[in-house]
Design an enzyme around this catalytic site. Structure first.
Site, mmCIF file in Angstrom:
data_model
loop_
_atom_site.group_PDB
_atom_site.id
_atom_site.type_symbol
_atom_site.label_atom_id
_atom_site.label_comp_id
_atom_site.label_asym_id
_atom_site.label_seq_id
_atom_site.Cartn_x
_atom_site.Cartn_y
_atom_site.Cartn_z
ATOM 1 N N TRP A 178 18.537 64.818 -11.878
ATOM 2 C CA TRP A 178 17.388 63.937 -12.079
ATOM 3 C C TRP A 178 17.095 63.719 -13.552
ATOM 4 C CZ3 TRP A 178 17.205 61.276 -8.042
ATOM 5 C CH2 TRP A 178 17.423 61.846 -6.790
ATOM 6 N N ASP A 201 9.004 65.465 -15.804
ATOM 7 C CA ASP A 201 9.074 65.103 -14.385
ATOM 8 C C ASP A 201 8.782 66.393 -13.619
ATOM 9 O OD1 ASP A 201 9.878 64.733 -11.769
ATOM 10 O OD2 ASP A 201 11.913 64.076 -12.241
ATOM 11 N N LYS A 232 7.206 65.716 -2.360
ATOM 12 C CA LYS A 232 7.577 67.116 -2.102
ATOM 13 C C LYS A 232 6.366 67.913 -1.625
ATOM 14 C CE LYS A 232 11.422 66.024 -4.192
ATOM 15 N NZ LYS A 232 12.553 65.569 -3.413
HETATM 16 N N1 PMP Z 1 12.825 63.683 -9.854
HETATM 17 C C1 PMP Z 1 12.985 64.761 -9.082
HETATM 18 C C2 PMP Z 1 12.763 66.118 -9.673
HETATM 19 C C3 PMP Z 1 13.359 64.616 -7.741
HETATM 20 O O1 PMP Z 1 13.540 65.696 -6.969
HETATM 21 C C4 PMP Z 1 13.568 63.311 -7.223
HETATM 22 C C5 PMP Z 1 13.923 63.042 -5.787
HETATM 23 N N2 PMP Z 1 14.130 64.058 -4.965
HETATM 24 C C6 PMP Z 1 13.396 62.227 -8.072
HETATM 25 C C7 PMP Z 1 13.014 62.439 -9.381
HETATM 26 C C8 PMP Z 1 13.621 60.825 -7.587
HETATM 27 O O2 PMP Z 1 12.544 60.403 -6.839
HETATM 28 P P1 PMP Z 1 12.573 59.102 -5.919
HETATM 29 O O3 PMP Z 1 13.546 59.357 -4.830
HETATM 30 O O4 PMP Z 1 11.152 58.969 -5.459
HETATM 31 O O5 PMP Z 1 12.981 57.965 -6.793
#
Ligand code: PMP
Length: 348
Positions: A89, A159, A183
């Site tokens: 991520w 994030d 989450k």
């Molecule tokens: N950042 C983290 C730490 C994640 O775990 C995730 C998705 N599991 C995301 C970003 C991406 O999020 P999204 O699927 O809502 O775009």
């Protein structure tokens, strides 16, 4: 997983929200009822996190990936940012930011398959960096920063999607923290951005879509367009649940207890092994392997049949991963460990 109590409350209010004769799904976002819902949600989040008055709370559509772009568009002034890459991520966020400016990767744990958090106490932070970006809890690899990086005075952007409200975040240490809500907080498709006011700028990149502009979102109280009203309502119910449970100190206590049960077992098991170095372990995501792909597959099959769902590791890494978010009860972890012990005996 969301708290059962919250889902029951939502079900009970589905057809008629508090005598209004309508569902929150049907409500006008300009109605006084919805205004109350969004204001209360923000206030409860502020109470839980003790968010200082000089930070704004933004409810934004588009989830995590949208913030990967929104952050550089809104915060890059010099057109430069430093990223610490500790997993998929963070890597994706850096890649997205490269579309908008110069990205320096100032640390990474790719050398050991992202199984640890690098020492970030004395990094070469770029002089002209507009911010230093981290992914605080790495959902796929199960690592978490125990100490925030020394950004040498630069704005820290984090994030926090997969550790959001799992414990208290000291908001004053960040310029901006954002998390996808899916989450620990609510249904997918929305992110909450907590941003220090002085970072909210008028002169964002010209390409910034109106709907991703932090200033416009802040000036309009997250109601520039029709927001994801139902998501905000569920998030609000979860915030109230957290308050009833005793707030974030209690969330932390429970999460530490839950994670400990699982890590303790993994550390003494002859079959299952935790993949993350002990001082970088996440309280939320616990990846583990047997070292034998066929045995992993058998475990996933049998655990699923026994009612443990979503134990398969992320498609990019394989193995297993227990995601033990806030709403997962202690009994769930105890039952999982019992199941693993039995599997270990039967397959020794
Ligand atoms: N950042 C983290 C730490 C994640 O775990 C995730 C998705 N599991 C995301 C970003 C991406 O999020 P999204 O699927 O809502 O775009």
């Amino acid at each position: 997983m969301l708290p059962e109590e919250v889902l029951r409350q939502a079900a009970a209010e589905m057809m008629d929200y508090q005598g209004t004769g309508e569902s929150v799904m049907e409500m006008s976002h300009r109605s006084k009822e919805f205004k109350k819902i969004i204001d209360q949600a923000e206030q409860d989040l502020r109470d839980l996190l003790e968010i200082p008055d000089n930070y704004k709370v933004l409810f934004m559509q588009g989830g995590g990936n949208q913030q990967f772009a929104a952050v550089p568009m809104n915060l890059m002034k010099n057109g430069v940012a430093d990223y610490i890459v500790t997993g998929q991520w963070a890597k994706k966020a850096a890649k997205e930011a490269e579309k908008y400016g110069k990205v320096n990767i100032i640390a990474s744990s790719a050398d050991k398959t992202f199984s640890y958090i690098p020492d970030c106490s004395d990094l070469e932070v770029s002089e002209d960096a507009d911010y230093v970006y981290i992914c605080e809890n790495n959902t796929i690899y199960g690592t978490k920063y125990k100490t925030l990086p020394n950004t040498k005075g630069k704005t820290l952007v984090a994030d926090v999607s997969s550790c959001f409200l799992s414990e208290k975040h000291d908001v004053t240490k960040y310029g901006l923290l954002w998390g996808g809500v899916q989450k620990n907080i609510g249904p997918a498709g929305m992110a909450i951005v907590i941003i220090r006011e002085d970072l909210i700028r008028e002169d964002v990149m010209a390409c910034t879509p109106t709907i991703m502009n932090y200033k416009i979102t802040a000036d309009n109280g997250s109601l520039y367009n029709t927001p994801p009203c139902y998501n905000i309502y569920i998030c609000g119910l979860v915030f109230q649940w957290m308050k009833r449970m005793g707030g974030l100190d209690e969330m932390k206590r429970r999460n530490e207890e839950k994670a400990q049960i699982l890590y303790d077992y993994l550390d003494q098991s002859k079959m299952f092994h935790a993949t993350v170095e002990p001082d970088s372990r996440s309280l939320m995501n616990v990846p583990f392997v047997t070292g034998d792909k066929e045995l992993d597959a058998k475990f996933i099959r049998e655990s699923e049949a026994a009612g443990f769902i979503n134990l398969k590791g992320h498609r990019t890494v394989g193995g297993m991963r227990a995601s033990i978010y806030n709403a997962v009860p202690r009994e769930g972890i105890v039952a999982l460990v019992e199941f693993m012990k039995k599997f270990e005996q039967e397959n020794a």
